[in-house]
Motif scaffolding. Structure first.
Motif, PDB file in Angstrom:
ATOM      1  N   ALA A  58       0.826  -1.211   0.000  1.00  0.00           N
ATOM      2  CA  ALA A  58       0.000   0.000   0.000  1.00  0.00           C
ATOM      3  C   ALA A  58       0.861   1.262   0.000  1.00  0.00           C
ATOM      4  N   ILE A  59       1.909   1.256   0.798  1.00  0.00           N
ATOM      5  CA  ILE A  59       2.763   2.447   0.903  1.00  0.00           C
ATOM      6  C   ILE A  59       3.569   2.641  -0.380  1.00  0.00           C
ATOM      7  N   MET A  60       4.130   1.558  -0.906  1.00  0.00           N
ATOM      8  CA  MET A  60       4.945   1.673  -2.122  1.00  0.00           C
ATOM      9  C   MET A  60       4.107   2.128  -3.317  1.00  0.00           C
ATOM     10  N   SER A  61       2.864   1.721  -3.365  1.00  0.00           N
ATOM     11  CA  SER A  61       2.022   2.121  -4.492  1.00  0.00           C
ATOM     12  C   SER A  61       1.826   3.635  -4.522  1.00  0.00           C
ATOM     13  N   ARG A  62       1.863   4.268  -3.366  1.00  0.00           N
ATOM     14  CA  ARG A  62       1.706   5.728  -3.307  1.00  0.00           C
ATOM     15  C   ARG A  62       2.849   6.434  -4.040  1.00  0.00           C
ATOM     16  N   ALA A  63       4.051   5.855  -3.967  1.00  0.00           N
ATOM     17  CA  ALA A  63       5.186   6.454  -4.672  1.00  0.00           C
ATOM     18  C   ALA A  63       5.070   6.234  -6.179  1.00  0.00           C
ATOM     19  N   VAL A  64       4.562   5.090  -6.589  1.00  0.00           N
ATOM     20  CA  VAL A  64       4.445   4.789  -8.013  1.00  0.00           C
ATOM     21  C   VAL A  64       3.451   5.727  -8.683  1.00  0.00           C
ATOM     22  N   VAL A  65       2.320   5.967  -8.044  1.00  0.00           N
ATOM     23  CA  VAL A  65       1.284   6.803  -8.664  1.00  0.00           C
ATOM     24  C   VAL A  65       1.452   8.289  -8.338  1.00  0.00           C
ATOM     25  N   GLY A  66       2.452   8.620  -7.532  1.00  0.00           N
ATOM     26  CA  GLY A  66       2.718  10.024  -7.232  1.00  0.00           C
ATOM     27  C   GLY A  66       1.811  10.619  -6.176  1.00  0.00           C
ATOM     28  N   ALA A  67       1.128   9.777  -5.390  1.00  0.00           N
ATOM     29  CA  ALA A  67       0.214  10.277  -4.363  1.00  0.00           C
ATOM     30  C   ALA A  67       0.963  10.816  -3.145  1.00  0.00           C
ATOM     31  N   SER A  68       2.201  10.376  -2.945  1.00  0.00           N
ATOM     32  CA  SER A  68       3.033  10.836  -1.832  1.00  0.00           C
ATOM     33  C   SER A  68       4.437  11.077  -2.338  1.00  0.00           C
ATOM     34  N   PRO A  69       5.189  11.954  -1.670  1.00  0.00           N
ATOM     35  CA  PRO A  69       6.580  12.199  -2.083  1.00  0.00           C
ATOM     36  C   PRO A  69       7.417  10.917  -2.008  1.00  0.00           C
ATOM     37  N   TYR A  70       8.275  10.739  -2.982  1.00  0.00           N
ATOM     38  CA  TYR A  70       9.026   9.504  -3.167  1.00  0.00           C
ATOM     39  C   TYR A  70       9.945   9.167  -1.992  1.00  0.00           C
ATOM     40  N   ILE A  71      10.768  10.094  -1.584  1.00  0.00           N
ATOM     41  CA  ILE A  71      11.766   9.831  -0.535  1.00  0.00           C
ATOM     42  C   ILE A  71      11.100   9.479   0.797  1.00  0.00           C
ATOM     43  N   PRO A  72      10.107  10.231   1.274  1.00  0.00           N
ATOM     44  CA  PRO A  72       9.449   9.823   2.525  1.00  0.00           C
ATOM     45  C   PRO A  72       8.813   8.427   2.439  1.00  0.00           C
ATOM     46  N   VAL A  73       8.287   8.068   1.283  1.00  0.00           N
ATOM     47  CA  VAL A  73       7.718   6.723   1.115  1.00  0.00           C
ATOM     48  C   VAL A  73       8.811   5.669   1.283  1.00  0.00           C
ATOM     49  N   MET A  74       9.975   5.900   0.657  1.00  0.00           N
ATOM     50  CA  MET A  74      11.076   4.939   0.764  1.00  0.00           C
ATOM     51  C   MET A  74      11.556   4.820   2.208  1.00  0.00           C
ATOM     52  N   VAL A  75      11.693   5.941   2.886  1.00  0.00           N
ATOM     53  CA  VAL A  75      12.138   5.921   4.282  1.00  0.00           C
ATOM     54  C   VAL A  75      11.132   5.151   5.122  1.00  0.00           C
ATOM     55  N   CYS A  76       9.849   5.407   4.912  1.00  0.00           N
ATOM     56  CA  CYS A  76       8.799   4.701   5.640  1.00  0.00           C
ATOM     57  C   CYS A  76       8.891   3.195   5.400  1.00  0.00           C
ATOM     58  N   CYS A  77       9.104   2.791   4.176  1.00  0.00           N
ATOM     59  CA  CYS A  77       9.219   1.362   3.852  1.00  0.00           C
ATOM     60  C   CYS A  77      10.416   0.732   4.558  1.00  0.00           C
ATOM     61  N   PHE A  78      11.551   1.413   4.552  1.00  0.00           N
ATOM     62  CA  PHE A  78      12.727   0.887   5.233  1.00  0.00           C
ATOM     63  C   PHE A  78      12.487   0.791   6.740  1.00  0.00           C
ATOM     64  N   VAL A  79      11.804   1.766   7.316  1.00  0.00           N
ATOM     65  CA  VAL A  79      11.490   1.727   8.749  1.00  0.00           C
ATOM     66  C   VAL A  79      10.591   0.524   9.050  1.00  0.00           C
ATOM     67  N   ILE A  80       9.583   0.290   8.226  1.00  0.00           N
ATOM     68  CA  ILE A  80       8.682  -0.851   8.426  1.00  0.00           C
ATOM     69  C   ILE A  80       9.449  -2.170   8.332  1.00  0.00           C
ATOM     70  N   VAL A  81      10.340  -2.282   7.360  1.00  0.00           N
ATOM     71  CA  VAL A  81      11.129  -3.506   7.203  1.00  0.00           C
ATOM     72  C   VAL A  81      12.048  -3.705   8.401  1.00  0.00           C
TER      73      VAL A  81
END
Length: 161
Positions: A58-81
């Motif tokens: 769900a979070i990564m899809s936001r970066a693909v479609v441009g719904a959220s800024p790319y870098i914060p999405v990546m940081v969020c994903c790394f934090v979750i992992v």
């Protein structure tokens, strides 16, 4: 910088090339995240692991479609992992924590008897249990089965006599 914006776009109004470029990068980042997260995320399939997979998707899809800024999405994903790795480590190293997060196995069949109370608790009927026995013990003959459990990941497993 202009070429970068042409290829990856910005904001929510992305063309096919921009969304595809973002998708390719996200795919590569997802591979890295899977390696960081470990085999547990996509192998064990406990409720915790499913939450991680759904959240990341769900979070990564936001970066693909441009719904959220790319870098914060990546940081969020790394934090979750990283959080998943920490919880996985705690589960592996602390039985009480593991029981709290993933629960206990539930005995469904023993000594030739179906344990109806536990089957209700596990939300399975006799046919569900039999399906698990056929799958794990490769038999329908309950006389050959000593015990049947609902495992912590929701699978039904049988122990032969």
């Amino acid at each position: 910088m202009e070429t970068f914006i042409q290829v990856f776009g910005e904001g929510e109004h992305l063309d096919v090339l921009q969304m595809s470029s973002r998708g390719i990068v996200m795919f590569l980042i997802a591979l890295i995240l899977i390696r960081i997260s470990g085999r547990r995320s996509f192998g064990v399939r406990t409720p915790l692991d499913n939450i991680i997979v759904i959240s990341l998707g769900a979070i990564m899809s936001r970066a693909v479609v441009g719904a959220s800024p790319y870098i914060p999405v990546m940081v969020c994903c790394f934090v979750i992992v990283l959080l998943h790795r920490l919880i996985g480590w705690l589960i592996a190293n602390s039985k009480p924590f593991g029981r709290f997060i993933e629960g206990e196995k539930i005995l469904l069949f023993e000594d030739g008897l179906f344990i109806k109370e536990n089957m209700k608790k596990a939300l399975v009927c006799q046919e569900d249990l039999m399906q698990g026995v056929r799958k794990s013990a490769l038999t329908e003959d309950m006389d050959k089965i000593e015990k049947v459990y609902m495992e912590r990941n929701g699978e039904i497993s049988a122990i032969k006599k």
